[in-house]
Design a protein around this motif. Structure first.
Motif, PDB file in Angstrom:
ATOM      1  N   ARG A 249      -8.904  -3.009   0.537  1.00 34.41           N
ATOM      2  CA  ARG A 249      -8.429  -4.263  -0.074  1.00 34.41           C
ATOM      3  C   ARG A 249      -9.340  -5.431   0.292  1.00 34.41           C
TER       4      ARG A 249
ATOM      5  N   HIS B  64     -12.513  -5.178  -1.737  1.00 36.20           N
ATOM      6  CA  HIS B  64     -12.231  -5.585  -3.120  1.00 36.20           C
ATOM      7  C   HIS B  64     -12.104  -7.100  -3.216  1.00 36.20           C
TER       8      HIS B  64
ATOM      9  N   ASP C 221      -6.674   1.438   3.942  1.00 40.74           N
ATOM     10  CA  ASP C 221      -6.194   0.628   2.819  1.00 40.74           C
ATOM     11  C   ASP C 221      -6.568  -0.847   3.022  1.00 40.74           C
TER      12      ASP C 221
END
Length: 139
Positions: free
Chosen positions: A110, A113, A106
């Motif tokens: 992130r 992104h 995760d």
């Protein structure tokens, strides 16, 4: 029955890996008496055993743990070994590793992104300034 090369190919591991596992008692072979050359032969279920070993290692179990589990499960009579408690601990450990891996995945997603959506103005200015520095002459 199959020889080590065929087993290595089917299980997608090296011959050295098979020998290593055999030294630790995780897989077994017999001498091919018919061949008369001392070659080792392995049972068909050795492929499945190697897959289980690879999965256990990928889940974070050590060779010592895998050896203990497989040995105890094969013996099924060890009085001083609590298989249920041992397996419960290993299940907890694997679940903890999986949760940590999910958290890290995760974080990576992130970060990717954020980098993809970060303002590029400052980077473009730095690139232009760097290109300009290359055109200067030194005294």
């Amino acid at each position: 029955m199959m020889r080590i090369g065929e087993l290595a190919k089917k299980a997608e591991v090296s011959r050295d890996t098979i020998r290593f596992y055999e030294r630790h008692g995780l897989i077994h072979s017999d001498v091919d008496a018919a061949a008369g050359n001392g070659y080792r032969i392995y049972p068909e279920d050795a492929v499945l055993t190697l897959e289980v070993i690879k999965d256990a290692q990928a889940a974070g179990l050590s060779i010592a743990d895998i050896t203990l589990i497989m040995g105890q499960l094969a013996a099924q009579t060890a009085e001083d070994f609590d298989a249920q408690a041992f397996l419960d601990r290993k299940i907890e450990e694997v679940n903890a590793r999986m949760q940590a891996a999910r958290r890290f995945l995760d974080l990576l997603e992130r970060t990717k992104h954020a980098l993809a959506h970060a303002p590029q103005d400052g980077l473009d200015a730095l690139k232009e300034a760097g290109a300009g520095n290359g055109n200067r002459t030194r005294n």
